[in-house]
Design an enzyme around this catalytic site. Sequence first.
Site, PDB file in Angstrom:
ATOM      1  N   SER A 211      50.544  39.059  35.153  1.00  0.00           N
ATOM      2  CA  SER A 211      49.337  39.392  36.407  1.00  0.00           C
ATOM      3  C   SER A 211      49.999  38.871  38.129  1.00  0.00           C
ATOM      4  CB  SER A 211      48.082  38.581  35.784  1.00  0.00           C
ATOM      5  OG  SER A 211      46.850  38.748  36.951  1.00  0.00           O
ATOM      6  N   ARG A 379      44.187  41.733  39.832  1.00  0.00           N
ATOM      7  CA  ARG A 379      42.244  41.303  39.091  1.00  0.00           C
ATOM      8  C   ARG A 379      41.854  42.388  38.607  1.00  0.00           C
ATOM      9  NH1 ARG A 379      40.027  39.960  44.814  1.00  0.00           N
ATOM     10  NH2 ARG A 379      39.453  42.467  45.815  1.00  0.00           N
ATOM     11  N   VAL A 501      38.140  31.814  37.097  1.00  0.00           N
ATOM     12  CA  VAL A 501      39.726  32.402  38.081  1.00  0.00           C
ATOM     13  C   VAL A 501      39.843  34.184  38.871  1.00  0.00           C
ATOM     14  CG1 VAL A 501      41.124  30.890  36.397  1.00  0.00           C
ATOM     15  CG2 VAL A 501      40.313  33.230  35.670  1.00  0.00           C
ATOM     16  N   GLU A 502      40.930  33.597  39.760  1.00  0.00           N
ATOM     17  CA  GLU A 502      41.082  34.833  40.867  1.00  0.00           C
ATOM     18  C   GLU A 502      39.742  34.759  41.506  1.00  0.00           C
ATOM     19  OE1 GLU A 502      42.934  37.826  38.325  1.00  0.00           O
ATOM     20  OE2 GLU A 502      44.575  37.072  37.529  1.00  0.00           O
ATOM     21  N   GLY A 503      39.420  33.880  42.258  1.00  0.00           N
ATOM     22  CA  GLY A 503      38.462  34.526  42.648  1.00  0.00           C
ATOM     23  C   GLY A 503      36.466  33.663  42.059  1.00  0.00           C
TER      24      GLY A 503
END
Length: 855
Positions: A211, A379, A501-503
């Site tokens: 990722s 994402r 996570v990831e925003g």
Amino acid sequence: MNILLLMAGVLALFYAIARQLTSFRNFALITGLFMLIYTLAGGFSFFWGILFWVLYLLPALLFGIQPLREQILSRPLLARIRQILPPMSDTERDAIEAGSVWWESELFRGSPDWSILRNYKLPALNETERAFIEGPVKQLCAMIDDWDITHNRMDLPPEIWDFMKQHRFFGMIIPKQYGGLEFSAMGHSSVVMMLSARSISAGVTVMVPNSLGPAELLLHYGTEQQKDYYLPRLADGREIPCFALTGPSAGSDAGAIPDTGVVCRAEYQGKQVLGLLLNWEKRYITLGPVATVLGLAFKAYDPDGLLGGEKELGITCALIPADTAGISIGRRHFPLNAAFQNGPTNGIDVFIPLEFVIGGQANIGKGWRMLVESLSAGRGISLPAVGVAAGKLSARATGAYAHIRKQFNTSIGKFEGVEEALARIGGLTYMMDAGRLLTLSALDSGEKPSVVTAILKYHNTEQMRQVVNDAMDIHGGRGICMGPSNYLARSFQTVPVGITVEGANILTRTMIIFGQGAIRCHPYLMREMEAATMKDSATAERVFDQAICGHAGFVFTNFCRAFVYGLSGSHLAPSPCDGRIGTYYKRLGQMSAAFAVCADLVLMILGGAFKRKEKLSGRFADALSYMFYASAVLKKFETDGQPRSDLPLVEWSAKHCLYQIQMALDEILRNFPVKWLGVFVRHTIFPLGLTLRPPNDFLGHRVASLLIRPGEARDRLTDGIYISDDPEDITGCLEDALQKVIRAEPIERRLRHQDLEPHGLEDYTQWLQALRKAKQITAEEIDILQAARSATRKVVMVDDFAADQLLTGSGIDKLPAESAIVQGKKVLPKKVAPKKKAAPKKKASKSVNKTRPKA
């Protein structure tokens, strides 16, 4: 009669505009001619005639005569926008411009072109990817014992780490020329999905290197030398990567990271070289404790002008060996009982040469754009796949359990309260998978749709929360008792990880989806903003005038479209097909037009102040998101060949999406910036009221019925997760029991119909033997009933433990923070837990732990 004629004429004109059957110039001429004839025929009274002619002539002259428009409208409005438009930071600009615009722009503009959607090709696994999933991935799933991983070891066992490295699980996105697997986004997503349905800890361990991280950044921005060295080592697992972005004072606002890198000269490998002196404090870094190479984001400064440019250079990304002097790494966080490696890292006076910067010296200060562009694609793969994995596991396991588990001689799956939860599980899982596949279509075609991937990340993780909660509710005590046979609890525990996570999801919904989508997807807004920042006045006025003229026509067209479609109950909206599915296309077209009207008016009223209206932004995000999911559902159904058995899932999902869009728009109108205008807009876009309803009970019953019995629709819905019928497997016992219970049910019904049931003190086996002697049942039927009863008991039983067994592994929260288990050392089981002494704190500098913590 005159009024009816006038209304018919107006509606005909509105319909022509709604379907874009005529240009603005032709519309103005036709409208003027109609009004002239109507006036000469005596259709208007004096007052109404004056009013209608004024309402017609003002916009017709204003937008038909360019010099007049520029003098009265464009120049004053441009000056006003320049005054109120808030300054845009470089960080905001990079975030907005990152990625590409895709199908969401069609939905945003109020008139989606369905042929574009239908021409998209949903992805499919190629032969190599399918062989990998049928081979190494399923072998790995069979090896996984999630209870051992999460309770006993707090880590993957060595044989699983070795298997992952041997089969290059960490190199799925790396090209074959560097030794990687070079999988498509579909292949990548499918591997993560199957593993995550088996073990979140294993899924995340594979997900992270593929990722947003070193490999992704190197592929797009690295130098050839960096690629040649690192990519082969990352592909075969010689290097374990992590990427450090988040810190104690910079989470969602990643652009505010305080970590620094100062350009200076220092000695490196016996030579004086130009480099960066780094200091950082990071946390929540997945794979950090076992990483051998550390990706790092920091702000670069050049106070002495050694690079000959500005002193503040901006966010920069570098790749640093984890054993570099000054790095502290190896300690672990404990994220909700998951065993994937995650922890903090610190660096004090860590010197690196400039060649450690990803892309070399030329990429100093370009790190933020690198990150947001990579995130705009990444994402949309991993976390959405985890959400779909949870949905598919919940659908298959819970459906089977709800059939097997009986109360009052009835499968609990037939109780209406349970059906309601099962319907949500099935419908939301179908939605999540449809959204995943449509997004992967974009990614595999080379697009980087930043808004779509934000939508998918937010909603797939939120819907994961809903389906797992419903699955836990149906399982009851079977779901909440932890142990080797619990296949749901770890998914339930770790749901907030994906949410965060990831925003973080709250930020993604209220600031990113619509905030970024409004600017990128709107056909004129970006041009207007660009014109407002142009220094050349003549060019700015010309560009702005063209944009504002087009914008006005855009708003009026959508206004007509929303009114006509709403008044006709969407029957006048276009659709690419007929029948029930065609109705959903029409309704979606109506909602798209209504959304466009609301969005344009709110943006015009609030301007730059909209940035702070996060509640409104979140509701617009909901409407746009559900339009995307409804599109995805219809596309998936078509691509699958429109199987009739899938119709309940399709219709439940479509009705759910349309209802959510309607209610999001309703909330927007209830909180409209100008109340009276909100009332007017409501009657324009919903002239018949709020007519859409959520899926009804009968449709929910049909969806639930698909989940509790084997069938093609159930298999399609849950395709892509590891399925076993081994009675000794954690979920295979469900498949085994379901088949045995279904085989036994006709016999049980016959016996009940004959009033043959065991009495309270009668042993079940003895009762069966008595029936056998009475020749009321055969020996084969006895075997079937006993097999079903035994399999059912295995499914419904929960784990229990001796008291001392619970003091190891899961007792980590009872131990001091500096204890051996936190450091990854083995704690032997004892009847009485010994009191641990705190280990001496390590110095921050040169503290490197490169070995993987063992159980």
